[in-house]
Write a protein that holds these residues in place. Structure first.
Motif, PDB file in Angstrom:
ATOM      1  N   ARG A 108       0.817  -1.212   0.000  1.00 59.06           N
ATOM      2  CA  ARG A 108       0.000   0.000   0.000  1.00 59.06           C
ATOM      3  C   ARG A 108       0.853   1.266   0.000  1.00 59.06           C
ATOM      4  O   ARG A 108       1.800   1.401   0.764  1.00 59.06           O
ATOM      5  N   THR A 109       0.506   2.209  -0.854  1.00 61.07           N
ATOM      6  CA  THR A 109       1.156   3.527  -0.889  1.00 61.07           C
ATOM      7  C   THR A 109       0.267   4.508  -0.142  1.00 61.07           C
ATOM      8  O   THR A 109      -0.843   4.789  -0.574  1.00 61.07           O
ATOM      9  N   PRO A 110       0.752   5.049   1.005  1.00 61.60           N
ATOM     10  CA  PRO A 110      -0.065   6.007   1.743  1.00 61.60           C
ATOM     11  C   PRO A 110      -0.268   7.280   0.941  1.00 61.60           C
ATOM     12  O   PRO A 110       0.477   7.570  -0.013  1.00 61.60           O
ATOM     13  N   PRO A 111      -1.244   8.109   1.296  1.00 63.03           N
ATOM     14  CA  PRO A 111      -1.418   9.394   0.623  1.00 63.03           C
ATOM     15  C   PRO A 111      -0.145  10.205   0.644  1.00 63.03           C
ATOM     16  O   PRO A 111       0.500  10.319   1.668  1.00 63.03           O
ATOM     17  N   GLY A 112       0.219  10.759  -0.486  1.00 67.83           N
ATOM     18  CA  GLY A 112       1.464  11.529  -0.592  1.00 67.83           C
ATOM     19  C   GLY A 112       2.641  10.682  -1.002  1.00 67.83           C
ATOM     20  O   GLY A 112       3.697  11.194  -1.360  1.00 67.83           O
ATOM     21  N   GLY A 113       2.475   9.347  -0.927  1.00 68.05           N
ATOM     22  CA  GLY A 113       3.543   8.460  -1.371  1.00 68.05           C
ATOM     23  C   GLY A 113       4.702   8.334  -0.409  1.00 68.05           C
ATOM     24  O   GLY A 113       5.717   7.720  -0.711  1.00 68.05           O
ATOM     25  N   GLU A 114       4.570   8.871   0.817  1.00 63.09           N
ATOM     26  CA  GLU A 114       5.673   8.840   1.774  1.00 63.09           C
ATOM     27  C   GLU A 114       5.370   7.837   2.883  1.00 63.09           C
ATOM     28  O   GLU A 114       4.248   7.673   3.301  1.00 63.09           O
ATOM     29  N   ARG A 115       6.432   7.213   3.371  1.00 64.13           N
ATOM     30  CA  ARG A 115       6.274   6.264   4.476  1.00 64.13           C
ATOM     31  C   ARG A 115       6.893   6.870   5.740  1.00 64.13           C
ATOM     32  O   ARG A 115       7.863   7.550   5.687  1.00 64.13           O
TER      33      ARG A 115
END
Length: 349
Positions: free
Chosen positions: A342-349
């Motif tokens: 899964r890619t969180p919103p914004g693409g940042e972990r």
């Protein structure tokens, strides 16, 4: 007469018995309320939804056995409301059965391409804890995390990293258990460390007990609590009634003014009225109802069941086509890519 289309089976795994059960016991009726709404309108392309609930007794061994039995029974997807998914994640993936939602926030949703969270994931969980405490003026954090699930301990290094970036000090960290006879020692130690925001990661009833114990020790910090540990009794529990800071991974369960939440409460009132009266009613209910919405969105996008049985492959195709889906404003933007976690919103972990 033509035969009715075959039902679509969904396996629901729950830690509904055990030390953390106080939050989880409202999860199955919430998910089943979603299924009842779908079935009352004719099902998914004519296929009625059949939810098969398994209580894994908070045991990794039992949880694994339950998953194997559910897959043998022909479920096309699993719902993860446990703390034991690490034990069976590889098996579910080998069988190409997706895990679609549930109340779990474990790191499996960050590492497995076949786990599809309907909510924010663990990496954002700690960001929310620290940021919301800072917004209320806290400078020194304490963390009490559950001893019952590895997921809880995974939050500790993540919280420390985020807190450092935000200029906050994590001054006290301790492991606690729902079986403890008292939390006075932890409350006093946090007070001595100068903690002004106490993050409590335990079961719903334990959170309420800890907050009350701290007040009895003359310690009344902000209590920062999120996800399935937020419930209706907070407004009358000492320490939580005026000093609780909640954050949610989906839309808060107490919101009743949006089209999506009005539909959710209508479903609960009609199909799960006893759940609304439960002292455990809270965010876990909303999260699992929203997990049902994610299943429905995946089925629609994957055109599941139009020309035969609904399959796991159709659901996976539908999930991978979702881009920024909010499920009618009920969830954060959800985007899934084939072969990737899964890619969180914004693409940042």
């Amino acid at each position: 007469a033509a035969a009715s289309p075959a039902p679509v089976k969904i396996g629901f795994l729950c830690d509904c018995t055990g030390p953390l059960a106080s939050g989880y016991i409202v999860a199955p009726p919430a998910y089943e309320a979603w299924a009842d709404v779908v079935n009352a309108s004719g099902g998914i392309n004519g296929h009625k939804v059949e939810v098969i609930v398994k209580d894994d007794l908070s045991s990794p061994t039992t949880s694994t056995a339950d998953v194997k039995q559910l897959i043998q029974e022909g479920v096309v997807a699993l719902v993860d409301d446990t703390n034991n998914d690490v034990a069976w994640a590889a098996f579910a993936q080998s069988q190409h059965v997706p895990v679609i939602g549930g109340g779990a926030i474990s790191s499996t949703f960050l590492t497995s391409p076949d786990f599809f969270s309907a909510e924010q994931t663990e990496d954002n969980f700690t960001v929310a804890q620290a940021e919301v405490a800072k917004k209320f003026g806290a400078k020194t954090l304490g963390l009490l995390y559950c001893a019952e699930a590895p997921t809880c301990q995974q939050l500790v290094p993540l919280l420390k990293t985020v807190s450092t970036k935000l200029g906050l000090d994590v001054a006290y960290v301790a492991e606690i258990s729902a079986a403890q006879p008292s939390y006075a020692a932890e409350c006093l130690a946090a007070k001595q460390a100068g903690v002004d925001a106490l993050l409590i990661g335990e079961g719903l009833l334990t959170v309420e007990t800890v907050a009350t114990a701290c007040v009895q020790q003359g310690f009344n910090p902000f209590d920062v609590v999120g996800d399935g540990a937020v419930g209706v009794k907070f407004t009358s529990t000492p320490g939580l009634d005026t000093r609780a800071i909640g954050f949610e991974t989906d839309i808060p369960f107490f919101v009743k003014t949006t089209p999506g939440t009005r539909a959710m409460y209508a479903a609960f009132k009609k199909y799960a009225p006893s759940m609304l009266k439960s002292p455990s009613f809270g965010e876990e209910s909303a999260t699992n109802y929203i997990s049902g919405l994610l299943f429905g969105a995946a089925a629609k996008a994957g055109k599941a069941g139009l020309h035969g049985p609904i399959t796991s492959a159709q659901l996976l195709s539908g999930l991978h086509s979702l881009k920024g889906a909010t499920l009618g404003g009920m969830a954060p933007p959800l985007t899934f890519k084939a072969g990737q976690p899964r890619t969180p919103p914004g693409g940042e972990r």
